[in-house]
Design a protein around this motif. Structure first.
Motif, PDB file in Angstrom:
ATOM      1  N   SER A   1      -2.612  -6.655   2.688  1.00  0.00           N
ATOM      2  CA  SER A   1      -3.394  -5.553   2.130  1.00  0.00           C
ATOM      3  C   SER A   1      -4.870  -5.922   2.203  1.00  0.00           C
ATOM      4  O   SER A   1      -5.310  -6.900   1.591  1.00  0.00           O
ATOM      5  CB  SER A   1      -2.970  -5.306   0.675  1.00  0.00           C
ATOM      6  OG  SER A   1      -3.684  -4.211   0.128  1.00  0.00           O
TER       7      SER A   1
ATOM      8  N   SER B   1      -5.022   3.357   6.926  1.00  0.00           N
ATOM      9  CA  SER B   1      -5.761   3.864   5.772  1.00  0.00           C
ATOM     10  C   SER B   1      -4.912   4.868   5.009  1.00  0.00           C
ATOM     11  O   SER B   1      -4.035   5.537   5.581  1.00  0.00           O
ATOM     12  CB  SER B   1      -7.068   4.521   6.223  1.00  0.00           C
ATOM     13  OG  SER B   1      -7.869   3.598   6.941  1.00  0.00           O
ATOM     14  N   SER B   2      -5.203   5.008   3.727  1.00  0.00           N
ATOM     15  CA  SER B   2      -4.427   5.924   2.900  1.00  0.00           C
ATOM     16  C   SER B   2      -4.691   7.389   3.234  1.00  0.00           C
ATOM     17  O   SER B   2      -3.953   8.267   2.780  1.00  0.00           O
ATOM     18  CB  SER B   2      -4.734   5.670   1.420  1.00  0.00           C
ATOM     19  OG  SER B   2      -6.132   5.807   1.165  1.00  0.00           O
ATOM     20  N   ASP B   3      -5.728   7.662   4.040  1.00  0.00           N
ATOM     21  CA  ASP B   3      -6.004   9.053   4.426  1.00  0.00           C
ATOM     22  C   ASP B   3      -5.140   9.502   5.605  1.00  0.00           C
ATOM     23  O   ASP B   3      -5.306  10.627   6.103  1.00  0.00           O
ATOM     24  CB  ASP B   3      -7.482   9.231   4.764  1.00  0.00           C
ATOM     25  CG  ASP B   3      -7.935   8.378   5.954  1.00  0.00           C
ATOM     26  OD1 ASP B   3      -7.082   7.645   6.518  1.00  0.00           O
ATOM     27  OD2 ASP B   3      -9.123   8.429   6.303  1.00  0.00           O
TER      28      ASP B   3
ATOM     29  N   GLY C   1       0.831  -1.199   0.000  1.00  0.00           N
ATOM     30  CA  GLY C   1       0.000   0.000   0.000  1.00  0.00           C
ATOM     31  C   GLY C   1       0.869   1.254   0.000  1.00  0.00           C
ATOM     32  O   GLY C   1       1.802   1.393  -0.803  1.00  0.00           O
ATOM     33  N   HIS C   2       0.579   2.157   0.934  1.00  0.00           N
ATOM     34  CA  HIS C   2       1.346   3.396   1.048  1.00  0.00           C
ATOM     35  C   HIS C   2       2.436   3.306   2.116  1.00  0.00           C
ATOM     36  O   HIS C   2       3.015   4.335   2.476  1.00  0.00           O
ATOM     37  CB  HIS C   2       0.399   4.547   1.381  1.00  0.00           C
ATOM     38  CG  HIS C   2      -0.295   4.386   2.700  1.00  0.00           C
ATOM     39  ND1 HIS C   2      -1.225   3.397   2.946  1.00  0.00           N
ATOM     40  CD2 HIS C   2      -0.185   5.088   3.867  1.00  0.00           C
ATOM     41  CE1 HIS C   2      -1.668   3.504   4.183  1.00  0.00           C
ATOM     42  NE2 HIS C   2      -1.049   4.523   4.766  1.00  0.00           N
TER      43      HIS C   2
ATOM     44  N   GLY D   1      -7.321  -0.831   3.493  1.00  0.00           N
ATOM     45  CA  GLY D   1      -5.969  -0.377   3.796  1.00  0.00           C
ATOM     46  C   GLY D   1      -5.089  -1.536   4.208  1.00  0.00           C
ATOM     47  O   GLY D   1      -5.456  -2.711   4.082  1.00  0.00           O
TER      48      GLY D   1
ATOM     49  N   VAL E   1       5.525   5.741   6.054  1.00  0.00           N
ATOM     50  CA  VAL E   1       4.834   6.080   4.817  1.00  0.00           C
ATOM     51  C   VAL E   1       5.812   5.923   3.669  1.00  0.00           C
ATOM     52  O   VAL E   1       6.936   6.430   3.715  1.00  0.00           O
ATOM     53  CB  VAL E   1       4.275   7.510   4.864  1.00  0.00           C
ATOM     54  CG1 VAL E   1       3.642   7.884   3.527  1.00  0.00           C
ATOM     55  CG2 VAL E   1       3.262   7.640   5.979  1.00  0.00           C
TER      56      VAL E   1
END
Length: 372
Positions: free
Chosen positions: A165, A234-236, A139-140, A169, A355
């Motif tokens: 994954s 989560s990507s947020d 992911g990120h 997320g 990140v």
């Protein structure tokens, strides 16, 4: 604090001392006998050489030291004019008998060493099969893992971790099964299998934990349990955590501040459904570029130095400043081993999250507050 090689250097020094000890003892007895004369009867003390020979080394070495002891006994008997005397014969019999006993002891020790080496090999293979390598990037996030096994008696630990994954997320678990040995490995394998399946299917993290609880309740008998932290990134930029009696993850903010992600309410470990208590409330934190999160098992924070002091994880968090996450974790692991200055008494697992795609030196400088 002792350096990371201090324990290994101490072991090498002890081995060298034990290797030289048989020769030193026979030399001392020889000098004392030459100085004191035949009336004190020191010849039998040459048996100390083959007696100490069984502690380290091979069968051939033990035989060699026994032969040296017999030769020295004969030479000293000639010097003391004791050839054919009762004292001379007694010395030869004692040295021969001790050498024979030392041979049996050496054979037994070598057999136990081979068995222990085989057990350790099996343990290492089982651990590698159980804890498969996690992806470096998912992911990120960038992910790094370090696992240090306890050396004592080739124990197989119950520490576990996994990164997958999920539908919303990246999902992570780090846990520790109560106890050691094959039963702990079986329980850890059960938890990991249930997590790998549920993490892909369940829409939220509570659903994942419910599946783990059901799997464990079918396997466990009420006395065993698993402490664990479940995490969803989560990507947020938010992290959702569920803590089941496990040490709180350590958050390192981009401004250098450090804090533990302590939940407002504690929950019992997984596998204790018989208590009929509510599980943990989701605990959310912000996770922005420049922040890091370290998950770990209690083998890290419960590691003691020779004075009995626990490893100060928060104080040593600055070691994670390396841009490469694997190098950062290795620096922390080396420092942990140096703190203990001996083989670890419990397995120690470390999992670092960052990140992906940002260099630490260029990340933002605003600390990410806990959301609760």
């Amino acid at each position: 604090m002792a350096g990371p090689g201090a324990g290994a250097a101490g072991n090498r020094a002890a081995h060298l001392i034990m290797t030289a000890l048989p020769y030193v003892m026979m030399a001392i007895v020889t000098v004392v006998d030459l100085a004191s004369g035949p009336e004190f009867g020191f010849l039998s003390l040459l048996a100390l050489g083959p007696a100490f020979a069984s502690v380290v080394g091979s069968v051939r070495r033990t035989v060699l030291i026994g032969v040296i002891g017999l030769v020295l006994s004969l030479l000293l008997a000639v010097y003391d004019n004791l050839i054919g005397s009762r004292q001379s014969y007694q010395s030869l019999l004692v040295i021969a008998g001790v050498t024979a006993a030392s041979l049996f002891a050496t054979i037994g020790r070598q057999r136990r060493e081979r068995e222990l080496a085989n057990v350790r090999s099996v343990a290492e293979v089982a651990q590698r099969v159980l804890l498969r390598p996690v992806p470096r990037r998912v992911g990120h996030l960038r992910v790094a893992v370090s696992y240090t096994s306890a050396a004592a008696d080739a124990r197989i630990g119950g520490d576990l971790y996994e990164v997958v994954s999920g539908p919303k997320g990246v999902r992570v678990i780090v846990g520790d099964v109560q106890g050691k040995g094959l039963e702990a490995v079986e329980t850890a394998a059960l938890v990991l299998a249930a997590f790998r399946e549920a993490a892909h299917d369940e829409p939220d993290l509570l659903g994942v934990s419910t599946r783990l609880e059901k799997a464990l309740n079918r396997r466990l008998e009420g006395e065993d349990f698993v402490t664990a932290v479940l995490l969803e990134a989560s990507s947020d930029g938010t992290m959702t955590l569920l803590n089941y009696g496990h040490p709180a993850p350590l958050i390192l903010h981009s401004d250098g501040s450090v804090r533990f992600a302590e939940p407002k309410e504690t929950a019992p470990p997984l596998g204790m459904g018989v208590l009929d208590v509510e599980g943990p409330l989701p605990h959310r934190v912000l996770f922005r570029p420049g922040d890091q999160m370290l998950l770990y098992t209690d083998g890290v924070i419960e590691a003691r130095d020779p004075e009995g002091r626990f490893y100060p994880l928060a104080e040593r968090a600055f070691l994670l400043k390396e841009d490469n996450p694997e190098a950062a974790l290795e620096a922390l692991r080396v420092d942990l081993v140096a703190h203990v200055d001996a083989p670890l008494h419990d397995d120690a697992a470390l999992l670092l999250l960052r990140v992906y795609g940002r260099d630490l030196k260029s990340w933002g400088r605003t600390a990410a507050p806990l959301m609760g």
